[in-house]
Write an enzyme that holds these catalytic residues in place. Sequence first.
Site, short mmCIF file in Angstrom:
data_model
loop_
_atom_site.label_atom_id
_atom_site.label_comp_id
_atom_site.label_asym_id
_atom_site.label_seq_id
_atom_site.Cartn_x
_atom_site.Cartn_y
_atom_site.Cartn_z
N HIS A 163 -32.03 -94.41 13.96
CA HIS A 163 -32.77 -95.52 13.37
C HIS A 163 -34.06 -95.03 12.71
O HIS A 163 -34.76 -94.18 13.25
CB HIS A 163 -33.00 -96.65 14.36
CG HIS A 163 -33.93 -96.38 15.50
ND1 HIS A 163 -35.27 -96.63 15.42
CD2 HIS A 163 -33.70 -95.90 16.75
CE1 HIS A 163 -35.83 -96.34 16.60
NE2 HIS A 163 -34.91 -95.89 17.41
N ASP A 204 -39.68 -91.45 18.17
CA ASP A 204 -38.67 -92.53 18.29
C ASP A 204 -38.69 -93.32 16.98
O ASP A 204 -39.52 -94.19 16.82
CB ASP A 204 -39.01 -93.41 19.49
CG ASP A 204 -38.08 -94.60 19.63
OD1 ASP A 204 -37.05 -94.64 18.96
OD2 ASP A 204 -38.43 -95.51 20.42
N ASP A 256 -30.85 -90.60 19.26
CA ASP A 256 -32.12 -91.29 19.54
C ASP A 256 -32.90 -90.46 20.55
O ASP A 256 -32.41 -89.46 21.07
CB ASP A 256 -31.83 -92.70 20.09
CG ASP A 256 -32.93 -93.70 19.75
OD1 ASP A 256 -34.11 -93.30 19.67
OD2 ASP A 256 -32.61 -94.89 19.56
N GLU A 287 -33.57 -101.32 14.62
CA GLU A 287 -33.09 -100.98 15.98
C GLU A 287 -34.04 -101.53 17.02
O GLU A 287 -33.62 -102.01 18.07
CB GLU A 287 -32.97 -99.45 16.11
CG GLU A 287 -32.27 -98.99 17.40
CD GLU A 287 -33.20 -98.80 18.59
OE1 GLU A 287 -32.70 -98.61 19.71
OE2 GLU A 287 -34.44 -98.86 18.43
N GLU A 288 -35.33 -101.45 16.72
CA GLU A 288 -36.35 -101.78 17.73
C GLU A 288 -36.37 -103.27 18.09
O GLU A 288 -37.02 -103.65 19.04
CB GLU A 288 -37.73 -101.32 17.25
CG GLU A 288 -37.88 -99.82 17.09
CD GLU A 288 -37.91 -99.05 18.41
OE1 GLU A 288 -37.80 -99.68 19.47
OE2 GLU A 288 -38.05 -97.83 18.36
N HIS A 335 -42.98 -94.97 22.64
CA HIS A 335 -43.65 -96.18 22.12
C HIS A 335 -45.17 -96.13 22.21
O HIS A 335 -45.84 -97.07 21.79
CB HIS A 335 -43.11 -97.47 22.77
CG HIS A 335 -41.71 -97.81 22.30
ND1 HIS A 335 -41.08 -98.99 22.64
CD2 HIS A 335 -40.86 -97.15 21.49
CE1 HIS A 335 -39.87 -99.02 22.08
NE2 HIS A 335 -39.73 -97.89 21.38
#
Length: 336
Positions: A62, A165, A220, A197-198, A307
Amino acid sequence: MDLLEILRTLNASHGPTGDEGGVRAAIRALAEPLADEVKEDALGNLIVRRKGKGPKVMLAAHMDSIGFIVTHIEENGYLRFGRLGGLSAIELCATPVRFANGVKGVVCLPEDADPKDLKLDQLSIDVGAESAKAVEALGLDLGDTAVYNTGLFTTGERVVSPYLDDRIACAVLLQVLEALKGEKVKNDLYFVFTVQEEVGLRGARTAAFAVKPDYALAMDVTSTDDEPGSKHTSTARLGKGAAVKVMDHSVLCHPQVVQKLRDLAAEGNIPVQTDIMRSGGTDAGAIHQSRKGVLTGGISVPCRYIHTPQEMADRRDVAACVDLALAFVRAELPAL
Ligand SMILES: [Zn+2]
């Protein structure tokens, strides 16, 4: 293509979830010379194909990142925001951010905030404007999006950067494409850089429907079991190799794919480890349920502090992920 170069290029692009145009253009520029065909679908997924006569194999990474969306502009010039994906209040204090038009700011919290009970609603972005009018003069409006404006550095084999990410897996896909340059590929290969994706694997769903893969790998990051205070809800560790996904909260990987990846690692002397994440999902969750079902697995880059504005991965793990993905796309896979 150098890993750090790719990451710097992608980090300089704008690509929060739902607003991936900038990062898509950057990836397209790098991928196009290595492709037989490049397509963008309605949602914005970038689908890069290397044509082969064998089964269809889809590799998905992603390209969206988590980010901020402006929901209110205060009279005094502070911007209130909502989350695009998994932002956590405690990780955001004093974080530098950047809007698509280049305006920069910093996340601030009220003086009297209790760090133990901090909520996203208490935070705002200070772009240095003295009034709502001054915000307007900067070209900012409701609905505008921002991303972390933190930098990349290395320490030994480790790379620390925002948005590993999942830009690190985008880099893996680009390096696999590069390794296949000039090669007559056996399988019909689709390198898909997915959107959204998130916020729930949304791009992967439509991309898998269009591509109709026989086999798929979600590429990922995965959380690690080697951070201070780890509760052992995940299994991967930094520096121990490519993580072969067995399960996350969105998928139970197909045993045939897991076994194939382990066999290929053994044959090619590629360091691998087991990837189980009790919470959190990946594009594999959407892909394996597409149409009548897809044999799906995943190769993950172990990553600490996912994140947060500075995530950490190990370059040796990234190299192992490239080697393993390459072995898979070159493998003789039974027709389905
Ligand atoms: Zn991710």
